[in-house]
Design a protein around this motif. Structure first.
Motif, PDB file in Angstrom:
ATOM      1  N   ALA A 222      -7.340   3.868 -10.107  1.00 43.93           N
ATOM      2  CA  ALA A 222      -8.259   3.429  -9.053  1.00 43.93           C
ATOM      3  C   ALA A 222      -7.516   2.818  -7.866  1.00 43.93           C
ATOM      4  CB  ALA A 222      -9.270   2.432  -9.618  1.00 43.93           C
ATOM      5  N   VAL A 223      -6.556   1.938  -8.138  1.00 40.10           N
ATOM      6  CA  VAL A 223      -5.863   1.244  -7.045  1.00 40.10           C
ATOM      7  C   VAL A 223      -4.949   2.193  -6.274  1.00 40.10           C
ATOM      8  CG1 VAL A 223      -4.268  -0.619  -6.468  1.00 40.10           C
ATOM      9  CG2 VAL A 223      -6.046  -1.002  -8.178  1.00 40.10           C
ATOM     10  N   THR A 224      -4.247   3.072  -6.978  1.00 42.55           N
ATOM     11  CA  THR A 224      -3.359   4.005  -6.269  1.00 42.55           C
ATOM     12  C   THR A 224      -4.159   5.019  -5.454  1.00 42.55           C
ATOM     13  OG1 THR A 224      -3.174   5.388  -8.271  1.00 42.55           O
ATOM     14  CG2 THR A 224      -1.437   3.755  -7.879  1.00 42.55           C
TER      15      THR A 224
ATOM     16  N   VAL B 142       0.837  -1.206   0.000  1.00 41.00           N
ATOM     17  CA  VAL B 142       0.000   0.000   0.000  1.00 41.00           C
ATOM     18  C   VAL B 142       0.869   1.253   0.000  1.00 41.00           C
ATOM     19  CG1 VAL B 142      -1.650   1.342   1.372  1.00 41.00           C
ATOM     20  CG2 VAL B 142      -2.004  -1.109   1.038  1.00 41.00           C
ATOM     21  N   ALA B 143       1.966   1.232   0.730  1.00 41.31           N
ATOM     22  CA  ALA B 143       2.866   2.383   0.756  1.00 41.31           C
ATOM     23  C   ALA B 143       3.453   2.648  -0.633  1.00 41.31           C
ATOM     24  CB  ALA B 143       3.984   2.146   1.767  1.00 41.31           C
ATOM     25  N   ARG B 144       3.833   1.585  -1.323  1.00 45.71           N
ATOM     26  CA  ARG B 144       4.379   1.742  -2.672  1.00 45.71           C
ATOM     27  C   ARG B 144       3.309   2.229  -3.642  1.00 45.71           C
ATOM     28  NH1 ARG B 144       7.248  -3.468  -4.695  1.00 45.71           N
ATOM     29  NH2 ARG B 144       7.728  -2.057  -6.428  1.00 45.71           N
ATOM     30  N   LEU B 145       2.109   1.664  -3.530  1.00 43.04           N
ATOM     31  CA  LEU B 145       1.017   2.098  -4.403  1.00 43.04           C
ATOM     32  C   LEU B 145       0.685   3.568  -4.173  1.00 43.04           C
ATOM     33  CD1 LEU B 145      -1.362  -0.986  -4.157  1.00 43.04           C
ATOM     34  CD2 LEU B 145      -0.343  -0.102  -6.261  1.00 43.04           C
ATOM     35  N   ARG B 146       0.704   3.968  -2.929  1.00 44.64           N
ATOM     36  CA  ARG B 146       0.380   5.358  -2.593  1.00 44.64           C
ATOM     37  C   ARG B 146       1.365   6.320  -3.252  1.00 44.64           C
ATOM     38  NH1 ARG B 146       0.388   4.573   2.462  1.00 44.64           N
ATOM     39  NH2 ARG B 146       2.391   5.493   3.005  1.00 44.64           N
ATOM     40  N   ARG B 147       2.611   5.930  -3.299  1.00 39.59           N
ATOM     41  CA  ARG B 147       3.632   6.797  -3.918  1.00 39.59           C
ATOM     42  C   ARG B 147       3.459   6.893  -5.433  1.00 39.59           C
ATOM     43  NH1 ARG B 147       6.900   4.391   0.200  1.00 39.59           N
ATOM     44  NH2 ARG B 147       7.656   2.761  -1.214  1.00 39.59           N
TER      45      ARG B 147
ATOM     46  N   THR C  66       9.730   2.516 -10.130  1.00 43.31           N
ATOM     47  CA  THR C  66       9.498   2.160  -8.725  1.00 43.31           C
ATOM     48  C   THR C  66       8.209   1.356  -8.552  1.00 43.31           C
ATOM     49  OG1 THR C  66       8.400   4.301  -8.359  1.00 43.31           O
ATOM     50  CG2 THR C  66      10.756   4.162  -7.854  1.00 43.31           C
ATOM     51  N   ALA C  67       7.338   1.392  -9.563  1.00 43.67           N
ATOM     52  CA  ALA C  67       6.089   0.634  -9.483  1.00 43.67           C
ATOM     53  C   ALA C  67       6.239  -0.784 -10.014  1.00 43.67           C
ATOM     54  CB  ALA C  67       4.985   1.344 -10.259  1.00 43.67           C
ATOM     55  N   TRP C  68       7.362  -1.056 -10.663  1.00 47.55           N
ATOM     56  CA  TRP C  68       7.555  -2.397 -11.209  1.00 47.55           C
ATOM     57  C   TRP C  68       7.635  -3.403 -10.063  1.00 47.55           C
ATOM     58  CZ3 TRP C  68      12.055  -0.908 -15.041  1.00 47.55           C
ATOM     59  CH2 TRP C  68      11.531  -0.050 -16.016  1.00 47.55           C
ATOM     60  N   GLY C  69       6.880  -4.456 -10.184  1.00 50.48           N
ATOM     61  CA  GLY C  69       6.844  -5.470  -9.134  1.00 50.48           C
ATOM     62  C   GLY C  69       5.549  -5.451  -8.336  1.00 50.48           C
ATOM     63  N   LEU C  70       4.773  -4.375  -8.462  1.00 42.13           N
ATOM     64  CA  LEU C  70       3.456  -4.341  -7.831  1.00 42.13           C
ATOM     65  C   LEU C  70       2.492  -5.173  -8.665  1.00 42.13           C
ATOM     66  CD1 LEU C  70       3.337  -0.559  -6.873  1.00 42.13           C
ATOM     67  CD2 LEU C  70       3.426  -2.489  -5.287  1.00 42.13           C
ATOM     68  N   ASP C  71       1.586  -5.881  -7.999  1.00 43.60           N
ATOM     69  CA  ASP C  71       0.797  -6.879  -8.734  1.00 43.60           C
ATOM     70  C   ASP C  71      -0.590  -6.426  -9.152  1.00 43.60           C
ATOM     71  OD1 ASP C  71      -0.613  -6.885  -6.389  1.00 43.60           O
ATOM     72  OD2 ASP C  71      -0.285  -8.997  -5.921  1.00 43.60           O
ATOM     73  N   HIS C  72      -0.938  -5.144  -8.976  1.00 42.10           N
ATOM     74  CA  HIS C  72      -2.290  -4.726  -9.349  1.00 42.10           C
ATOM     75  C   HIS C  72      -2.523  -4.796 -10.853  1.00 42.10           C
ATOM     76  CE1 HIS C  72       0.080  -1.133  -9.884  1.00 42.10           C
ATOM     77  NE2 HIS C  72      -0.949  -0.417 -10.310  1.00 42.10           N
ATOM     78  N   LEU C  73      -1.471  -4.603 -11.649  1.00 42.45           N
ATOM     79  CA  LEU C  73      -1.604  -4.704 -13.094  1.00 42.45           C
ATOM     80  C   LEU C  73      -1.305  -6.117 -13.595  1.00 42.45           C
ATOM     81  CD1 LEU C  73      -0.036  -1.297 -14.168  1.00 42.45           C
ATOM     82  CD2 LEU C  73      -2.450  -1.913 -14.083  1.00 42.45           C
ATOM     83  N   GLU C  74      -0.614  -6.902 -12.783  1.00 38.25           N
ATOM     84  CA  GLU C  74      -0.357  -8.285 -13.169  1.00 38.25           C
ATOM     85  C   GLU C  74      -1.669  -9.070 -13.251  1.00 38.25           C
ATOM     86  OE1 GLU C  74       2.429 -12.107 -11.895  1.00 38.25           O
ATOM     87  OE2 GLU C  74       2.228 -10.392 -10.556  1.00 38.25           O
ATOM     88  N   THR C  75      -2.557  -8.821 -12.307  1.00 34.41           N
ATOM     89  CA  THR C  75      -3.860  -9.494 -12.325  1.00 34.41           C
ATOM     90  C   THR C  75      -4.628  -9.137 -13.591  1.00 34.41           C
ATOM     91  OG1 THR C  75      -3.961  -9.453  -9.911  1.00 34.41           O
ATOM     92  CG2 THR C  75      -6.026  -9.826 -11.077  1.00 34.41           C
ATOM     93  N   LEU C  76      -4.558  -7.867 -13.999  1.00 32.77           N
ATOM     94  CA  LEU C  76      -5.220  -7.439 -15.223  1.00 32.77           C
ATOM     95  C   LEU C  76      -4.644  -8.169 -16.426  1.00 32.77           C
ATOM     96  CD1 LEU C  76      -7.129  -5.548 -16.763  1.00 32.77           C
ATOM     97  CD2 LEU C  76      -5.350  -3.792 -16.674  1.00 32.77           C
ATOM     98  N   ASN C  77      -3.335  -8.325 -16.473  1.00 33.54           N
ATOM     99  CA  ASN C  77      -2.704  -9.033 -17.585  1.00 33.54           C
ATOM    100  C   ASN C  77      -3.060 -10.514 -17.593  1.00 33.54           C
ATOM    101  OD1 ASN C  77      -1.091  -7.092 -19.145  1.00 33.54           O
ATOM    102  ND2 ASN C  77       0.005  -6.764 -17.231  1.00 33.54           N
ATOM    103  N   GLU C  78      -3.236 -11.088 -16.419  1.00 32.68           N
ATOM    104  CA  GLU C  78      -3.671 -12.490 -16.354  1.00 32.68           C
ATOM    105  C   GLU C  78      -5.061 -12.648 -16.949  1.00 32.68           C
ATOM    106  OE1 GLU C  78      -3.345 -13.398 -12.250  1.00 32.68           O
ATOM    107  OE2 GLU C  78      -1.172 -13.715 -12.291  1.00 32.68           O
ATOM    108  N   LEU C  79      -5.936 -11.695 -16.684  1.00 34.62           N
ATOM    109  CA  LEU C  79      -7.279 -11.731 -17.264  1.00 34.62           C
ATOM    110  C   LEU C  79      -7.217 -11.606 -18.782  1.00 34.62           C
ATOM    111  CD1 LEU C  79      -9.167  -9.462 -14.694  1.00 34.62           C
ATOM    112  CD2 LEU C  79      -9.415 -11.934 -14.973  1.00 34.62           C
ATOM    113  N   ARG C  80      -6.319 -10.768 -19.273  1.00 34.08           N
ATOM    114  CA  ARG C  80      -6.171 -10.616 -20.726  1.00 34.08           C
ATOM    115  C   ARG C  80      -5.692 -11.908 -21.368  1.00 34.08           C
ATOM    116  NH1 ARG C  80      -2.908  -5.060 -20.092  1.00 34.08           N
ATOM    117  NH2 ARG C  80      -4.649  -3.594 -19.960  1.00 34.08           N
ATOM    118  N   GLU C  81      -4.713 -12.544 -20.732  1.00 33.45           N
ATOM    119  CA  GLU C  81      -4.189 -13.788 -21.292  1.00 33.45           C
ATOM    120  C   GLU C  81      -5.266 -14.864 -21.315  1.00 33.45           C
ATOM    121  OE1 GLU C  81      -1.351 -14.330 -22.826  1.00 33.45           O
ATOM    122  OE2 GLU C  81      -1.002 -12.179 -22.570  1.00 33.45           O
TER     123      GLU C  81
END
Length: 245
Positions: free
Chosen positions: A89-91, A16-21, A32-47
């Motif tokens: 939305a997530v940030t 949450v601290a990283r997302l907030r930044r 600095t956002a690389w490695g956060l998984d909020h967009l990884e889930t979106l990419n999994e849905l696309r695949e």
């Protein structure tokens, strides 16, 4: 993540601290956002969608984007908009939830218009005191939209009149900070869907209508039976999908 943050789980607090930044920055643009998984889930849905797509076409024909540059560009633009919608939305949720452990700031059934109306009437949280029931205070269902605070209303209007994504995200962030101070939640899943539509100029007015409708709608007092013991979810006065159709 919200449940983990409220329980002070170290992984959730760090995420949450990283997302907030990252609030106010473009999706993927900040290393600095690389490695956060909020967009990884979106990419999994696309695949998953891409894997299933050929099965639904005649004899497994590949998607048009494999053969047409125009179709490919359209797909890439849609994915960019999806990334932007989820990222904003997530940030913003991470900013909204900051330092709040006793209440969830992502709550189903709290669209932007409803949350702003409550803020504009000087109320906090999602529960009203017994004084409102006994008649010593105004019942939120009886509050008139004309009595909404002008300062908050103007901020809401500024969000609605934004013409590009950067300005829109900045103005929305200012409003979220006010909601955080008042401990008023937002339905961030719905907000992400609306942010996706908002980026399409042909659908932008649909989103504005939904926000305006929810701001003018008289929302009754939340039924405690719809809030679970942890306060993680409420299903009161949810917005029908038809509102954005």
């Amino acid at each position: 993540m919200q449940a983990g943050y409220r329980q002070d789980a170290p992984w959730a607090v760090a995420a949450v601290a990283r997302l907030r930044r990252e609030a106010g920055r473009d999706a993927y643009a900040s290393p600095t956002a690389w490695g956060l998984d909020h967009l990884e889930t979106l990419n999994e849905l696309r695949e998953a969608r891409r894997t299933a797509e050929p099965e639904g076409r005649d004899g497994g024909i590949a998607a048009p984007s494999y053969f047409s540059s125009a179709a490919r560009a359209t797909q890439e633009e849609r994915e960019r908009r999806e990334d932007t919608a989820v990222h904003i939305a997530v940030t913003l949720w991470a900013l909204h939830q900051q330092s709040l452990r006793d209440e969830p700031m992502h709550l189903v059934g709290w669209p932007l218009g409803r949350a702003v109306r409550r803020l504009a009437h000087g109320r906090t949280g999602v529960r009203d005191s017994e004084a409102s029931v006994d008649g010593a205070g105004a019942d939120p269902a009886e509050e008139r939209v004309e009595d909404a605070g002008e300062t908050v209303r103007r901020r809401f209007v500024r969000v609605g009149t934004a013409s590009d994504t950067d300005v829109f995200a900045t103005r929305l962030r200012e409003l979220v900070l006010l909601l955080r101070s008042a401990r008023i939640p937002l339905d961030y899943a719905l907000l992400a869907d609306q942010l996706l539509l908002w980026q399409d100029e042909n659908r932008r007015d649909d989103v504005r209508r939904a926000w305006g409708r929810d701001f003018h709608r008289r929302h009754g007092r939340p039924d405690p039976a719809h809030v679970d013991g942890e306060g993680d979810e409420a299903a009161t006065d949810s917005v029908p999908a038809d509102d954005l159709a």
